[in-house]
Write a protein that holds these residues in place. Sequence first.
Motif, PDB file in Angstrom:
ATOM      1  N   SER A  49      -0.172  -2.147   1.453  1.00 28.63           N
ATOM      2  CA  SER A  49       0.013  -1.257   0.413  1.00 28.63           C
ATOM      3  C   SER A  49      -1.394  -0.488   0.188  1.00 28.63           C
ATOM      4  O   SER A  49      -2.194  -0.748   0.571  1.00 28.63           O
ATOM      5  CB  SER A  49       0.327  -2.140  -0.746  1.00 28.63           C
ATOM      6  OG  SER A  49       1.326  -3.053  -0.793  1.00 28.63           O
ATOM      7  N   ASP A  50      -1.120   1.061  -0.218  1.00 28.44           N
ATOM      8  CA  ASP A  50      -1.931   1.688  -0.735  1.00 28.44           C
ATOM      9  C   ASP A  50      -2.501   1.430  -2.134  1.00 28.44           C
ATOM     10  O   ASP A  50      -1.972   1.473  -3.016  1.00 28.44           O
ATOM     11  CB  ASP A  50      -1.371   3.277  -0.623  1.00 28.44           C
ATOM     12  CG  ASP A  50      -1.101   3.294   0.778  1.00 28.44           C
ATOM     13  OD1 ASP A  50      -1.923   3.094   1.594  1.00 28.44           O
ATOM     14  OD2 ASP A  50      -0.280   4.514   0.994  1.00 28.44           O
ATOM     15  N   GLU A  52      -5.800   2.407  -4.800  1.00 28.43           N
ATOM     16  CA  GLU A  52      -6.695   3.164  -4.801  1.00 28.43           C
ATOM     17  C   GLU A  52      -7.534   2.758  -6.503  1.00 28.43           C
ATOM     18  O   GLU A  52      -6.937   2.652  -7.208  1.00 28.43           O
ATOM     19  CB  GLU A  52      -6.614   4.515  -5.179  1.00 28.43           C
ATOM     20  CG  GLU A  52      -7.669   5.547  -5.579  1.00 28.43           C
ATOM     21  CD  GLU A  52      -7.380   7.095  -5.765  1.00 28.43           C
ATOM     22  OE1 GLU A  52      -8.272   7.687  -5.848  1.00 28.43           O
ATOM     23  OE2 GLU A  52      -5.978   7.317  -5.557  1.00 28.43           O
ATOM     24  N   LYS A  60      -4.319   2.577  -8.785  1.00 30.30           N
ATOM     25  CA  LYS A  60      -3.171   3.285  -8.340  1.00 30.30           C
ATOM     26  C   LYS A  60      -2.623   2.637  -7.267  1.00 30.30           C
ATOM     27  O   LYS A  60      -3.418   2.213  -6.077  1.00 30.30           O
ATOM     28  CB  LYS A  60      -3.486   4.814  -7.957  1.00 30.30           C
ATOM     29  CG  LYS A  60      -3.644   5.534  -9.149  1.00 30.30           C
ATOM     30  CD  LYS A  60      -4.351   7.137  -8.761  1.00 30.30           C
ATOM     31  CE  LYS A  60      -3.152   7.779  -7.966  1.00 30.30           C
ATOM     32  NZ  LYS A  60      -3.352   9.180  -7.646  1.00 30.30           N
ATOM     33  N   VAL A  61      -1.292   2.353  -7.093  1.00 29.92           N
ATOM     34  CA  VAL A  61      -0.753   1.383  -6.215  1.00 29.92           C
ATOM     35  C   VAL A  61       0.556   2.169  -5.439  1.00 29.92           C
ATOM     36  O   VAL A  61       1.473   2.630  -6.355  1.00 29.92           O
ATOM     37  CB  VAL A  61      -0.608  -0.087  -6.517  1.00 29.92           C
ATOM     38  CG1 VAL A  61       0.209  -0.847  -5.369  1.00 29.92           C
ATOM     39  CG2 VAL A  61      -1.767  -0.589  -7.086  1.00 29.92           C
ATOM     40  N   ARG A  62       0.638   2.180  -4.187  1.00 24.30           N
ATOM     41  CA  ARG A  62       1.760   2.634  -3.500  1.00 24.30           C
ATOM     42  C   ARG A  62       2.286   1.496  -2.749  1.00 24.30           C
ATOM     43  O   ARG A  62       1.699   1.219  -1.812  1.00 24.30           O
ATOM     44  CB  ARG A  62       1.676   3.869  -3.030  1.00 24.30           C
ATOM     45  CG  ARG A  62       2.952   4.300  -2.348  1.00 24.30           C
ATOM     46  CD  ARG A  62       2.800   5.723  -1.811  1.00 24.30           C
ATOM     47  NE  ARG A  62       1.645   5.866  -0.767  1.00 24.30           N
ATOM     48  CZ  ARG A  62       1.339   7.289  -0.356  1.00 24.30           C
ATOM     49  NH1 ARG A  62       1.919   8.325  -0.713  1.00 24.30           N
ATOM     50  NH2 ARG A  62       0.358   7.154   0.596  1.00 24.30           N
ATOM     51  N   GLU A  68       6.147   6.845  -4.051  1.00 26.13           N
ATOM     52  CA  GLU A  68       5.733   7.295  -5.631  1.00 26.13           C
ATOM     53  C   GLU A  68       4.166   6.281  -5.783  1.00 26.13           C
ATOM     54  O   GLU A  68       4.337   5.108  -5.652  1.00 26.13           O
ATOM     55  CB  GLU A  68       6.342   7.036  -6.861  1.00 26.13           C
ATOM     56  CG  GLU A  68       6.312   7.533  -8.082  1.00 26.13           C
ATOM     57  CD  GLU A  68       7.154   7.274  -9.147  1.00 26.13           C
ATOM     58  OE1 GLU A  68       6.761   7.589 -10.320  1.00 26.13           O
ATOM     59  OE2 GLU A  68       8.252   7.021  -8.754  1.00 26.13           O
ATOM     60  N   TRP A  69       3.313   6.883  -6.332  1.00 24.27           N
ATOM     61  CA  TRP A  69       2.086   6.193  -6.805  1.00 24.27           C
ATOM     62  C   TRP A  69       2.428   5.550  -8.097  1.00 24.27           C
ATOM     63  O   TRP A  69       2.882   6.442  -9.058  1.00 24.27           O
ATOM     64  CB  TRP A  69       0.809   6.991  -6.813  1.00 24.27           C
ATOM     65  CG  TRP A  69       0.317   7.203  -5.428  1.00 24.27           C
ATOM     66  CD1 TRP A  69       0.535   8.459  -4.656  1.00 24.27           C
ATOM     67  CD2 TRP A  69      -0.861   6.434  -4.821  1.00 24.27           C
ATOM     68  NE1 TRP A  69      -0.154   8.169  -3.441  1.00 24.27           N
ATOM     69  CE2 TRP A  69      -0.793   7.110  -3.533  1.00 24.27           C
ATOM     70  CE3 TRP A  69      -1.314   5.383  -5.179  1.00 24.27           C
ATOM     71  CZ2 TRP A  69      -1.912   6.842  -2.721  1.00 24.27           C
ATOM     72  CZ3 TRP A  69      -2.351   4.813  -3.984  1.00 24.27           C
ATOM     73  CH2 TRP A  69      -2.335   5.560  -3.003  1.00 24.27           C
ATOM     74  N   HIS A  70       1.903   4.517  -8.348  1.00 22.53           N
ATOM     75  CA  HIS A  70       2.265   3.825  -9.674  1.00 22.53           C
ATOM     76  C   HIS A  70       0.772   3.374 -10.371  1.00 22.53           C
ATOM     77  O   HIS A  70      -0.026   2.961  -9.688  1.00 22.53           O
ATOM     78  CB  HIS A  70       3.070   2.506  -9.888  1.00 22.53           C
ATOM     79  CG  HIS A  70       4.630   2.816  -9.510  1.00 22.53           C
ATOM     80  ND1 HIS A  70       5.329   3.450 -10.426  1.00 22.53           N
ATOM     81  CD2 HIS A  70       5.218   2.756  -8.163  1.00 22.53           C
ATOM     82  CE1 HIS A  70       6.557   3.693  -9.957  1.00 22.53           C
ATOM     83  NE2 HIS A  70       6.454   3.436  -8.633  1.00 22.53           N
ATOM     84  N   HIS A  71       0.721   3.722 -11.664  1.00 27.32           N
ATOM     85  CA  HIS A  71      -0.697   3.402 -12.125  1.00 27.32           C
ATOM     86  C   HIS A  71      -0.587   2.068 -12.817  1.00 27.32           C
ATOM     87  O   HIS A  71       0.318   1.743 -13.746  1.00 27.32           O
ATOM     88  CB  HIS A  71      -0.814   4.411 -13.501  1.00 27.32           C
ATOM     89  CG  HIS A  71      -0.821   5.685 -13.062  1.00 27.32           C
ATOM     90  ND1 HIS A  71      -1.984   6.287 -12.632  1.00 27.32           N
ATOM     91  CD2 HIS A  71       0.109   6.719 -12.870  1.00 27.32           C
ATOM     92  CE1 HIS A  71      -1.919   7.504 -12.494  1.00 27.32           C
ATOM     93  NE2 HIS A  71      -0.589   7.767 -12.343  1.00 27.32           N
ATOM     94  N   HIS A  99       3.475  -4.007  -7.742  1.00 26.51           N
ATOM     95  CA  HIS A  99       2.298  -3.228  -7.813  1.00 26.51           C
ATOM     96  C   HIS A  99       1.185  -4.313  -8.290  1.00 26.51           C
ATOM     97  O   HIS A  99      -0.080  -4.009  -7.809  1.00 26.51           O
ATOM     98  CB  HIS A  99       2.335  -1.816  -8.486  1.00 26.51           C
ATOM     99  CG  HIS A  99       3.628  -1.210  -8.037  1.00 26.51           C
ATOM    100  ND1 HIS A  99       4.775  -1.109  -8.818  1.00 26.51           N
ATOM    101  CD2 HIS A  99       3.790  -0.641  -6.783  1.00 26.51           C
ATOM    102  CE1 HIS A  99       5.682  -0.648  -8.209  1.00 26.51           C
ATOM    103  NE2 HIS A  99       5.210  -0.060  -6.846  1.00 26.51           N
ATOM    104  N   ASP A 116      -9.987  -0.742  -0.901  1.00 27.23           N
ATOM    105  CA  ASP A 116      -8.843   0.185  -1.260  1.00 27.23           C
ATOM    106  C   ASP A 116      -8.883   1.429   0.045  1.00 27.23           C
ATOM    107  O   ASP A 116      -9.713   1.390   0.918  1.00 27.23           O
ATOM    108  CB  ASP A 116      -9.036   1.000  -2.707  1.00 27.23           C
ATOM    109  CG  ASP A 116     -10.307   1.566  -2.978  1.00 27.23           C
ATOM    110  OD1 ASP A 116     -10.925   1.973  -1.926  1.00 27.23           O
ATOM    111  OD2 ASP A 116     -10.563   2.027  -4.048  1.00 27.23           O
TER     112      ASP A 116
END
Length: 217
Positions: A49-50, A52, A60-62, A68-71, A99, A116
């Motif tokens: 997973s990405d 940040e 922020k997670v993808r 889509e990035w999610h907060h 996420h 990250d």
Amino acid sequence: MFAAVSRSRSGGRFEELGRVDTEVGESINFDRLAGSDDTSWNKAVPYESDIETVSRLGFKVRSPDGEEWHHVVLAREGDYHVGLCDCKGWEYNDGPCVHLCAVRKAAWTGVTPERDINGRTVRICDLDAADAAERRYPYLTEKQREAYLACELGNTGVREFQREQGYSSPGTVSNRLRVAREKVHEHEQQLRTDGGRDGHRDPVTDDRRLLGEGVNR
């Protein structure tokens, strides 16, 4: 940004759902998920997973299969965690979404924490360690939050704040303030779309919580 939380749970105990409303959001019992067949927990693979790190409370997670990035907001509170996410999985399911699970796994105690996308170690801080501004604006970086509080909500001008901070570039504060305004505006817009938070604002202190806004108690 973050959708308003509209669920209401009965009782004050961490029951089988592992998620109940608290003063600042929803408490999550991740321990019950380890070794379970929970879909979100098993789908969460931190190193695929990405992630940040945005602030001490915000990420922020993808997911590997998502575009889509999610907060995400996640912090420790006693023996449990407090968190929320802007994804549909969090909004409509009883347990934490994939996420939130990815961030929790990435910072798992007892193993080497993941890093990250910027090489920063993924850490989950204690909620008590975050001040009121961090809780209200976890989606802003520390520098963005400082500029927003001083120049947008305070009485300090952009140039004055720039001199105080010792920045040589004239656009440093302006750019951070612009991004902060955009993020706050986006968050406010979504809250209004989801039913707003004016009904939950303290008329005396004008306190408008970020975590758990819209919780119906």
